[in-house]
Motif scaffolding. Sequence first.
Motif, PDB file in Angstrom:
ATOM      1  N   LEU A 132       0.831  -1.199   0.000  1.00 56.99           N
ATOM      2  CA  LEU A 132       0.000   0.000   0.000  1.00 56.99           C
ATOM      3  C   LEU A 132       0.869   1.255   0.000  1.00 56.99           C
ATOM      4  CD1 LEU A 132      -2.752   1.390   0.152  1.00 56.99           C
ATOM      5  CD2 LEU A 132      -2.650   1.136   2.663  1.00 56.99           C
ATOM      6  N   LYS A 133       1.914   1.288   0.814  1.00 55.69           N
ATOM      7  CA  LYS A 133       2.794   2.455   0.875  1.00 55.69           C
ATOM      8  C   LYS A 133       3.555   2.652  -0.436  1.00 55.69           C
ATOM      9  CE  LYS A 133       3.391   3.049   5.799  1.00 55.69           C
ATOM     10  NZ  LYS A 133       4.323   3.365   6.895  1.00 55.69           N
ATOM     11  N   LEU A 134       3.966   1.545  -1.048  1.00 59.85           N
ATOM     12  CA  LEU A 134       4.649   1.646  -2.338  1.00 59.85           C
ATOM     13  C   LEU A 134       3.686   2.171  -3.408  1.00 59.85           C
ATOM     14  CD1 LEU A 134       6.802  -1.630  -2.366  1.00 59.85           C
ATOM     15  CD2 LEU A 134       7.635   0.740  -2.183  1.00 59.85           C
ATOM     16  N   LEU A 135       2.419   1.770  -3.311  1.00 59.93           N
ATOM     17  CA  LEU A 135       1.417   2.253  -4.246  1.00 59.93           C
ATOM     18  C   LEU A 135       1.205   3.765  -4.071  1.00 59.93           C
ATOM     19  CD1 LEU A 135      -0.720   1.657  -6.421  1.00 59.93           C
ATOM     20  CD2 LEU A 135      -2.334   1.151  -4.544  1.00 59.93           C
ATOM     21  N   ARG A 139       2.079   7.071  -6.744  1.00 62.36           N
ATOM     22  CA  ARG A 139       1.160   8.090  -7.209  1.00 62.36           C
ATOM     23  C   ARG A 139       1.812   9.470  -7.141  1.00 62.36           C
ATOM     24  NH1 ARG A 139      -4.246   5.961  -3.999  1.00 62.36           N
ATOM     25  NH2 ARG A 139      -4.683   4.160  -5.386  1.00 62.36           N
ATOM     26  N   ARG A 140       2.813   9.614  -6.285  1.00 58.40           N
ATOM     27  CA  ARG A 140       3.488  10.915  -6.175  1.00 58.40           C
ATOM     28  C   ARG A 140       4.820  10.926  -6.925  1.00 58.40           C
ATOM     29  NH1 ARG A 140       2.396   9.739  -0.789  1.00 58.40           N
ATOM     30  NH2 ARG A 140       4.662   9.653  -0.356  1.00 58.40           N
ATOM     31  N   ARG A 141       5.043   9.930  -7.709  1.00 54.49           N
ATOM     32  CA  ARG A 141       6.339   9.782  -8.368  1.00 54.49           C
ATOM     33  C   ARG A 141       6.645  10.946  -9.321  1.00 54.49           C
ATOM     34  NH1 ARG A 141       8.325   4.121 -11.097  1.00 54.49           N
ATOM     35  NH2 ARG A 141      10.516   4.744 -11.488  1.00 54.49           N
ATOM     36  N   SER A 142       5.609  11.429  -9.963  1.00 56.69           N
ATOM     37  CA  SER A 142       5.834  12.516 -10.937  1.00 56.69           C
ATOM     38  C   SER A 142       6.268  13.814 -10.276  1.00 56.69           C
ATOM     39  CB  SER A 142       4.548  12.749 -11.766  1.00 56.69           C
ATOM     40  OG  SER A 142       3.476  13.111 -10.911  1.00 56.69           O
ATOM     41  N   GLU A 146      13.721  10.994  -9.912  1.00 58.79           N
ATOM     42  CA  GLU A 146      13.829   9.525  -9.904  1.00 58.79           C
ATOM     43  C   GLU A 146      14.697   9.051  -8.754  1.00 58.79           C
ATOM     44  OE1 GLU A 146      12.985   5.699 -10.985  1.00 58.79           O
ATOM     45  OE2 GLU A 146      12.072   7.587 -11.635  1.00 58.79           O
ATOM     46  N   THR A 147      15.736   9.812  -8.455  1.00 61.28           N
ATOM     47  CA  THR A 147      16.624   9.415  -7.359  1.00 61.28           C
ATOM     48  C   THR A 147      15.884   9.448  -6.024  1.00 61.28           C
ATOM     49  OG1 THR A 147      18.549  10.299  -8.535  1.00 61.28           O
ATOM     50  CG2 THR A 147      18.755   9.989  -6.145  1.00 61.28           C
ATOM     51  N   GLU A 148      15.100  10.538  -5.825  1.00 62.80           N
ATOM     52  CA  GLU A 148      14.332  10.646  -4.585  1.00 62.80           C
ATOM     53  C   GLU A 148      13.316   9.510  -4.475  1.00 62.80           C
ATOM     54  OE1 GLU A 148      11.543  13.883  -2.181  1.00 62.80           O
ATOM     55  OE2 GLU A 148      12.167  14.266  -4.255  1.00 62.80           O
ATOM     56  N   TYR A 149      12.682   9.179  -5.584  1.00 63.43           N
ATOM     57  CA  TYR A 149      11.686   8.092  -5.581  1.00 63.43           C
ATOM     58  C   TYR A 149      12.343   6.762  -5.184  1.00 63.43           C
ATOM     59  CZ  TYR A 149       8.574   4.420  -7.257  1.00 63.43           C
ATOM     60  OH  TYR A 149       7.794   3.312  -7.336  1.00 63.43           O
ATOM     61  N   ALA A 154      13.228   2.374  -1.322  1.00 66.08           N
ATOM     62  CA  ALA A 154      14.169   1.503  -0.613  1.00 66.08           C
ATOM     63  C   ALA A 154      13.960   1.583   0.899  1.00 66.08           C
ATOM     64  CB  ALA A 154      15.590   1.871  -0.975  1.00 66.08           C
ATOM     65  N   GLU A 155      13.640   2.783   1.397  1.00 67.09           N
ATOM     66  CA  GLU A 155      13.378   2.943   2.827  1.00 67.09           C
ATOM     67  C   GLU A 155      12.155   2.133   3.264  1.00 67.09           C
ATOM     68  OE1 GLU A 155      12.971   7.090   3.390  1.00 67.09           O
ATOM     69  OE2 GLU A 155      15.115   7.523   3.180  1.00 67.09           O
ATOM     70  N   ILE A 156      11.087   2.164   2.431  1.00 62.66           N
ATOM     71  CA  ILE A 156       9.870   1.390   2.746  1.00 62.66           C
ATOM     72  C   ILE A 156      10.180  -0.113   2.777  1.00 62.66           C
ATOM     73  CG2 ILE A 156       7.576   0.745   1.910  1.00 62.66           C
ATOM     74  CD1 ILE A 156       7.362   3.619   0.769  1.00 62.66           C
TER      75      ILE A 156
END
Length: 353
Positions: A132-135, A139-142, A146-149, A154-156
Amino acid sequence: MGRKRVYAGAALLSCAVTFGGCLLPQEEARPSILIKEEAVKTYEMTQLKRGSIRKTKTLSATYQQVKTENLSFAVDGRRLTGVYVSVGDAVKKGELLAELYCDDEKDQVQQLEYEIRTQKLEVEHLQEQKELKLLQLGRRRSAMSETEYQERAAEIEAAYKLEAEDLEDAIYINTLQYEKLRGQVEGCRIYAGMDGTVTYMGYTGSGYISWGGRTLMTVSDSSVCAFQCSDTAYIPYFTVGETYTFATSSDVEYETVLAEADADAGVFRFELTETQYGLPLGLRVMYTVVLEEKEDVLYLPKSAVHYAGEKAYVYYIDEDGIRQMKYITVGMAADMDIEVLDGLAEGDEVILR
């Protein structure tokens, strides 16, 4: 048949010498006569004969179930809490027949089952939360680089991986304990290993304390029976697949075929060549097997031969009617007779007894 001869000593007659007196007239003593007789010796005789001799062994077999299992508990020192069958009861494979006290282990097994089930649900719930958290992050990826995403994803993954590993370790430890306790519980139970009938029941009184490996009951399959012999030492004298005729003490005969012979497993089984209905379990029959046989040999009855250490000897009557001893060499010992190799000639007579 042995013959009897009588040998007696001659009677010995002794007379007393009578002395007469001249000076004084007196009554003379009457002479006495003593007679001594030797005891009469009677011997039964036998001859050294030529012919065939056999050494045999009579084996017994009992008509019983082919499929039989002796059942026992696997643990020691437990008291009996339940026996659910009696002799004569029909049972099915897998049926619980008896059990020992193991309430403490049962409670622990139930507790561990609950804990393992709960821990597995927690692992599933963690997986769902992670997805769920990865989902939500996707949704906020845009709105991020890309590095921050990748760093946030990886933290999750790392956070939930650590928690999931702790739960998996706990499940593993609980499962080991569960299997151990489950084995103890099963060792306190007896199940039927096949369909059959209870044919034996040991002591099941209130003072019963389990002894691992001690037979409590026997289950047998009465639908398949055969003659079984316990004396497997004589298996080498038989051939699997050959027919053998057994007989009862009243000379009723049964033709059988040797179906299985395994000395290590203690199996020595003869099956009827033709189906016989109504034969009672426990019927005892016999078969005589020839262990050794010799033809055209000289032999005497065993009772005529005596031994001094390893040397064999016989008694005979000499020309003067006196009993004498003679050493002989013997060979094969048969059922009632013994082979004579040297020391006597065919037709010689010896004392039987």
